[in-house]
Design an enzyme around this catalytic site. Structure first.
Site, PDB file in Angstrom:
ATOM      1  N   THR A  71       0.795  -1.226   0.000  1.00  0.00           N
ATOM      2  CA  THR A  71       0.000   0.000   0.000  1.00  0.00           C
ATOM      3  C   THR A  71       0.830   1.279   0.000  1.00  0.00           C
ATOM      4  O   THR A  71       0.263   2.380  -0.007  1.00  0.00           O
ATOM      5  CB  THR A  71      -0.927   0.007   1.227  1.00  0.00           C
ATOM      6  OG1 THR A  71      -0.136  -0.262   2.407  1.00  0.00           O
ATOM      7  CG2 THR A  71      -2.005  -1.055   1.108  1.00  0.00           C
ATOM      8  N   GLU A  72       2.149   1.166  -0.023  1.00  0.00           N
ATOM      9  CA  GLU A  72       2.988   2.369   0.044  1.00  0.00           C
ATOM     10  C   GLU A  72       2.637   3.376  -1.050  1.00  0.00           C
ATOM     11  O   GLU A  72       2.615   4.583  -0.805  1.00  0.00           O
ATOM     12  CB  GLU A  72       4.469   1.985  -0.063  1.00  0.00           C
ATOM     13  CG  GLU A  72       5.027   1.255   1.143  1.00  0.00           C
ATOM     14  CD  GLU A  72       4.860  -0.246   1.049  1.00  0.00           C
ATOM     15  OE1 GLU A  72       5.514  -0.961   1.831  1.00  0.00           O
ATOM     16  OE2 GLU A  72       4.061  -0.716   0.193  1.00  0.00           O
ATOM     17  N   VAL A  73       2.401   2.868  -2.270  1.00  0.00           N
ATOM     18  CA  VAL A  73       2.153   3.761  -3.401  1.00  0.00           C
ATOM     19  C   VAL A  73       0.924   4.637  -3.169  1.00  0.00           C
ATOM     20  O   VAL A  73       0.831   5.740  -3.703  1.00  0.00           O
ATOM     21  CB  VAL A  73       2.017   2.943  -4.706  1.00  0.00           C
ATOM     22  CG1 VAL A  73       0.733   2.117  -4.712  1.00  0.00           C
ATOM     23  CG2 VAL A  73       2.097   3.836  -5.930  1.00  0.00           C
ATOM     24  N   LEU A  89       0.170   6.009  -0.394  1.00  0.00           N
ATOM     25  CA  LEU A  89       0.510   7.016   0.612  1.00  0.00           C
ATOM     26  C   LEU A  89       1.555   8.003   0.107  1.00  0.00           C
ATOM     27  O   LEU A  89       1.949   8.917   0.831  1.00  0.00           O
ATOM     28  CB  LEU A  89       1.038   6.336   1.882  1.00  0.00           C
ATOM     29  CG  LEU A  89       0.084   5.401   2.621  1.00  0.00           C
ATOM     30  CD1 LEU A  89       0.811   4.713   3.760  1.00  0.00           C
ATOM     31  CD2 LEU A  89      -1.135   6.140   3.120  1.00  0.00           C
ATOM     32  N   LEU A 128       4.545   6.892  -0.786  1.00  0.00           N
ATOM     33  CA  LEU A 128       5.802   6.296  -0.371  1.00  0.00           C
ATOM     34  C   LEU A 128       6.273   5.251  -1.378  1.00  0.00           C
ATOM     35  O   LEU A 128       5.572   4.918  -2.331  1.00  0.00           O
ATOM     36  CB  LEU A 128       5.648   5.649   1.009  1.00  0.00           C
ATOM     37  CG  LEU A 128       5.466   6.610   2.182  1.00  0.00           C
ATOM     38  CD1 LEU A 128       4.956   5.881   3.406  1.00  0.00           C
ATOM     39  CD2 LEU A 128       6.782   7.326   2.489  1.00  0.00           C
TER      40      LEU A 128
END
Length: 274
Positions: free
Chosen positions: A148-150, A152, A154
């Site tokens: 899920t970083e993308v 946020l 990140l």
């Protein structure tokens, strides 16, 4: 055997990683359910202590890393990140947290005993790195996975190294760039998991039993052969990857992404076009 708190100094008086030895395995259970087993400073410290303890446990041939509650690991503790002390600034704080997490990934990859991830819940972001760092990974039907970083703002910097060692290139590209959620069957098909199972406890028990005829020395030496390339990549690129995380944490998009996450709302860029 009675579960016991791990040893070592911690910044949190609570036991966030439970330790038990049973049936030839040291069982480490993430139990920080108030934040969905997020990777906090205290959890990392306690998990390090538990891994060290398991390394010297004569009664354990393998290590099983499991979890309490419906989430294996939600990734970094964003509430901790958002309230970090201002004396060093967000970039320095982010770089330090990334280096601490690098140490944890190395500890799992370099552990002298096989480490099995036992998952029957949600795995997100940095939690995916924990699963990938383990030598084997089993997941039950309640499991879901997402990078899920993308979403946020990140990048999955540090965990990209163990993930690239496990997951097929095209599948990793899609997971990293979309942040899509997928189930255990898909995780198995792309290489993240060893097995997707219906009965996790039974499957873990069978796998642990498979190690009983194995020499501790043989396990240690063969695991070191397999771990060498991942450790070399982590060591070679650790500062670079920590720098990526540090740079991104100081950007407006990450501030918006983290705020939106903590406020349980879509970030500004997720609004539908008119």
């Amino acid at each position: 055997m009675t579960e016991q708190p791990t040893g070592g100094t911690t910044t949190d008086a609570r036991t966030l990683v439970r330790y038990e030895v049973a049936d030839g395995a040291a069982r480490l259970t993430l139990d920080s359910q108030h934040n969905r087993n997020a990777i906090s400073t205290a959890l990392v410290e306690q998990l390090h202590a538990a891994l060290d303890r398991a390394a010297g446990e004569d009664a354990a041939r393998v290590v099983v890393l499991g979890h309490a509650g419906g989430t294996f690991c939600a990734g970094a503790d964003l509430s901790e990140a958002s309230t970090a002390g201002a004396e060093t600034g967000p970039e320095e704080q982010a770089a330090e947290r990334t280096r601490v997490f690098l140490g944890l990934l190395r500890a799992i990859v370099a552990h002298p005993k096989p480490v099995i991830a036992a998952v029957d819940g949600h795995v997100r972001a940095g939690g995916m790195g924990l699963v990938a760092a383990c030598d084997l990974a089993l997941a039950g039907p309640a499991s879901t996975f997402a990078l899920t970083e993308v979403r946020l703002g990140l990048a999955a910097a540090m965990i990209s190294v163990p993930l690239a060692a496990r997951v097929r290139s095209r599948d990793l590209t899609r997971a990293l760039l979309t942040g899509e959620k997928f189930d255990a069957a898909h995780a198995r098909s792309i290489g993240l998991l060893t097995e997707a199972v219906e009965d996790l406890d039974a499957a873990v028990g069978e796998l642990v039993a498979a190690f009983r005829p194995c020499s501790p020395q043989g396990l240690r030496e063969n695991k070191a052969l397999l771990a060498g390339p991942v450790l070399a990549e982590l060591d070679a690129r650790g500062d670079e990857l920590a720098g990526i995380t540090a740079r991104l944490f100081g950007t407006p998009e990450v501030a918006e992404g983290m705020t939106a996450f903590l406020e349980r709302r879509p970030p500004s860029w997720a609004a539908r076009s008119e």
